[in-house]
Design a protein around this motif. Structure first.
Motif, PDB file in Angstrom:
ATOM      1  N   TRP A  25       0.833  -1.190   0.000  1.00 22.94           N
ATOM      2  CA  TRP A  25       0.000   0.000   0.000  1.00 22.94           C
ATOM      3  C   TRP A  25       0.875   1.250   0.000  1.00 22.94           C
ATOM      4  CZ3 TRP A  25      -0.831   4.283   3.055  1.00 22.94           C
ATOM      5  CH2 TRP A  25      -1.961   5.022   2.747  1.00 22.94           C
ATOM      6  N   TYR A  26       2.020   1.172   0.684  1.00 21.01           N
ATOM      7  CA  TYR A  26       2.939   2.307   0.732  1.00 21.01           C
ATOM      8  C   TYR A  26       3.449   2.646  -0.674  1.00 21.01           C
ATOM      9  CZ  TYR A  26       7.011   5.140   1.810  1.00 21.01           C
ATOM     10  OH  TYR A  26       7.928   6.137   1.833  1.00 21.01           O
ATOM     11  N   ARG A  27       3.805   1.624  -1.451  1.00 22.15           N
ATOM     12  CA  ARG A  27       4.295   1.868  -2.820  1.00 22.15           C
ATOM     13  C   ARG A  27       3.210   2.474  -3.696  1.00 22.15           C
ATOM     14  NH1 ARG A  27       9.650   2.216  -3.459  1.00 22.15           N
ATOM     15  NH2 ARG A  27      10.709   0.465  -2.514  1.00 22.15           N
ATOM     16  N   ILE A  28       1.978   1.997  -3.524  1.00 27.84           N
ATOM     17  CA  ILE A  28       0.861   2.532  -4.307  1.00 27.84           C
ATOM     18  C   ILE A  28       0.597   3.985  -3.920  1.00 27.84           C
ATOM     19  CG2 ILE A  28      -1.619   2.288  -4.743  1.00 27.84           C
ATOM     20  CD1 ILE A  28      -1.121  -0.785  -4.433  1.00 27.84           C
ATOM     21  N   GLN A  29       0.676   4.275  -2.633  1.00 29.11           N
ATOM     22  CA  GLN A  29       0.504   5.650  -2.155  1.00 29.11           C
ATOM     23  C   GLN A  29       1.591   6.553  -2.739  1.00 29.11           C
ATOM     24  OE1 GLN A  29       1.197   6.210   2.029  1.00 29.11           O
ATOM     25  NE2 GLN A  29      -0.075   8.029   2.110  1.00 29.11           N
ATOM     26  N   GLU A  30       2.835   6.072  -2.747  1.00 31.47           N
ATOM     27  CA  GLU A  30       3.931   6.848  -3.348  1.00 31.47           C
ATOM     28  C   GLU A  30       3.634   7.174  -4.805  1.00 31.47           C
ATOM     29  OE1 GLU A  30       8.202   5.600  -1.397  1.00 31.47           O
ATOM     30  OE2 GLU A  30       7.380   4.336  -2.970  1.00 31.47           O
ATOM     31  N   PHE A  32       0.660   7.396  -6.381  1.00 30.29           N
ATOM     32  CA  PHE A  32      -0.413   8.368  -6.553  1.00 30.29           C
ATOM     33  C   PHE A  32      -0.020   9.760  -6.068  1.00 30.29           C
ATOM     34  CE2 PHE A  32      -3.176   4.615  -7.060  1.00 30.29           C
ATOM     35  CZ  PHE A  32      -3.803   4.999  -8.227  1.00 30.29           C
ATOM     36  N   ARG A  33       0.988   9.854  -5.235  1.00 30.92           N
ATOM     37  CA  ARG A  33       1.482  11.167  -4.793  1.00 30.92           C
ATOM     38  C   ARG A  33       2.665  11.640  -5.634  1.00 30.92           C
ATOM     39  NH1 ARG A  33       1.300  11.168   1.794  1.00 30.92           N
ATOM     40  NH2 ARG A  33      -0.958  11.016   1.953  1.00 30.92           N
ATOM     41  N   PHE A  34       3.027  10.866  -6.654  1.00 34.29           N
ATOM     42  CA  PHE A  34       4.158  11.183  -7.541  1.00 34.29           C
ATOM     43  C   PHE A  34       5.453  11.360  -6.750  1.00 34.29           C
ATOM     44  CE2 PHE A  34       0.356  12.838  -9.707  1.00 34.29           C
ATOM     45  CZ  PHE A  34       0.391  12.045 -10.850  1.00 34.29           C
ATOM     46  N   GLN A  35       5.663  10.506  -5.743  1.00 33.92           N
ATOM     47  CA  GLN A  35       6.859  10.589  -4.920  1.00 33.92           C
ATOM     48  C   GLN A  35       7.937   9.587  -5.327  1.00 33.92           C
ATOM     49  OE1 GLN A  35       5.042   9.977  -1.096  1.00 33.92           O
ATOM     50  NE2 GLN A  35       4.817  12.168  -0.725  1.00 33.92           N
ATOM     51  N   ALA A  36       7.572   8.567  -6.106  1.00 30.20           N
ATOM     52  CA  ALA A  36       8.559   7.548  -6.484  1.00 30.20           C
ATOM     53  C   ALA A  36       8.204   6.976  -7.848  1.00 30.20           C
ATOM     54  CB  ALA A  36       8.603   6.437  -5.435  1.00 30.20           C
ATOM     55  N   PHE A  37       9.223   6.499  -8.530  1.00 28.05           N
ATOM     56  CA  PHE A  37       9.060   5.926  -9.868  1.00 28.05           C
ATOM     57  C   PHE A  37       8.790   4.421  -9.814  1.00 28.05           C
ATOM     58  CE2 PHE A  37      10.839   4.098 -13.778  1.00 28.05           C
ATOM     59  CZ  PHE A  37      10.084   4.780 -14.711  1.00 28.05           C
ATOM     60  N   HIS A  38       8.931   3.799  -8.669  1.00 30.37           N
ATOM     61  CA  HIS A  38       8.890   2.342  -8.518  1.00 30.37           C
ATOM     62  C   HIS A  38       7.700   1.701  -9.242  1.00 30.37           C
ATOM     63  CE1 HIS A  38       9.910  -1.397  -6.399  1.00 30.37           C
ATOM     64  NE2 HIS A  38       8.603  -1.592  -6.340  1.00 30.37           N
TER      65      HIS A  38
END
Length: 137
Positions: A25-30, A32-38
């Protein structure tokens, strides 16, 4: 036993999803917030891989396991259907923290709260079947 191949592919899919952290969920949140490219990288690799496989199927006229030709039909290009569907899918993904694949993997990991999300995903699929003749296609 005739469905064992699907069980094996599903288990491998679950392993890949969990090892790539696509169920987090943390990666998905990142994402949608455009915080990570993962997650964008995972989705991009999936899109490129799919495009290559479809091109190979078309070029070499590959058949399915029963020997039938694999056919690709052109899609109806209407903007409304993709906007409405994309918004609904994206809202569900953002609110639940999982799209359909990771949702099932999370249930397999023992996160039973995803069972509720899975039930609502099934309900949404059923409702689409009920109203599909009344919405733009």
């Amino acid at each position: 036993m005739k469905f064992i191949k699907y069980l094996i592919v599903g288990a491998l899919f679950g392993i890949v999803m969990s090892k790539s952290e696509a169920i987090s969920w943390y990666r998905i949140q990142e994402m949608f917030r455009f915080q990570a490219f993962h997650m964008y990288g995972i989705i991009g690799v999936a899109v490129v891989t799919s495009a290559i496989i479809v091109a190979l199927i078309k070029k070499f006229k590959i058949r399915d396991m029963a020997g039938n030709p694999i056919l690709f039909y052109p899609k109806n290009k209407s903007t409304a259907r993709y906007l409405i569907g994309g918004i609904l899918f994206g809202l569900g993904w953002a609110l639940s923290g999982a799209c359909p694949g990771p949702m099932v993997v999370n249930i397999g990991y023992g996160f039973m709260s995803f069972g509720v999300i899975f039930i609502f995903a099934l309900l949404g699929t059923f409702l689409y079947g009920v109203v599909k003749d009344k919405i733009p296609h």
